[in-house]
Design a protein around this motif. Sequence first.
Motif: not given
Ligand code: DON
Length: 351
Positions: A61-63, A200-202, A224-226, A97-100, A276-278, A149-151, A319-321, A193-195, A294-296
């Motif tokens: 729900d953070y997006i 934090r991503n910015v 573009i990542y968003t 699709i999010q992080s996938i 699957l991150y951490d 991971v995001n960075p 963990a977001g999975n 919504s995410e933009a 992905g968080v979707g």
């Molecule tokens: O960067 C973000 O926060 C999202 N667009 C993607 C994060 C994500 O899917 C992490 N997944 N488990």
Amino acid sequence: MHHQNLIALIRQTTAAVFLGLVFLAPLHAADIAAMPDRQIQRVLNDALQQFSDLEEGANADYIPALAEVDSDIFGIALVTPDGRVFTAGDVESEVSIQSISKVFTMALVMEQQGADFAPDGVGVDATGQVFNSIVAIEQYKGAEMNPMVNPGAIATTSRVAGESREEIWNRILEFHSRFAGRTLEVNQPVYESEAATNQRNVAIGRLMYAYGHIDSNPDQATDIYTEQCSINVNARDLAVMAGTLANAGLNPVTGEAVMSAANVPETLAIMSTAGLYDDAGKWLYRTGLPAKSGVGGGIVAVSPGRFGIAAIAPPLDEAGNSVKAQRAIEYVSNALGGNPYEVEPVQPTRR
Ligand code: DON
């Protein structure tokens, strides 16, 4: 007993024992190519039935737009290198699709610059931190950031070649579409919504720029990542994308060589370290499969040479999975002998 009846009884008993062995014993990887469709389908159906009532987890729900997605969507799909597609449950509903997308944009950069852009620049080790950790950036001054991971992902997106934002974006969308075997589209409300909420991503993009790991406009890379994270997919699309990776870069449904086979092992290795991150270690321990979440609510996993598999179910764990997608993929893969580390011993012939 009449002679013919006895032969019939022996035949039936032999068939029953054979079927019992086939259905009860764990199957072995080498068998998958020869496995009858109904057997694979049965495993998918079982997974759907076993996990559909699982109540754990909650939508991201953070997006804000992700909180609105139907939490009951649950679909599983599996694609074999010879192009067989198996599905169970809801494989029509689309989620972002999010992080996938991190996997496929990374593969695009590998195609443009060679696989070593990752170890030589962005990094390939796991951070052991959450996917949007700023502590991890500070700890390594932006080096050693895995593209999963995001960075590392934002730095990877910043490397996609193109003269303009439009050209870069079109290449990313087209590359994802070729993996899926159909023209994918962006979920505009999710992107907006995410933009509107991705400060934090910015910050992550700007920090990576400050540490010299992005050398173009970091806000454009983050934007573009968003947008790439907002590409809509269903479970079938994701399974075809995973199936393409399982088939050395050749889409098993369209027959198109989407990426070079030479870059696939590195892609899968990077997925294994932090897909699957951490929780990537726990996942690898349970399944042995390179995977990405992905968080979707989607997860893709690859059993090289055997199958690509995906599941979508929006409620996530800490963990977001996706809770159900993890359980379903683990169940199906283990039932089909998908773990690449699991082999039958061979007796030595030379001593
Ligand atoms: O960067 C973000 O926060 C999202 N667009 C993607 C994060 C994500 O899917 C992490 N997944 N488990």
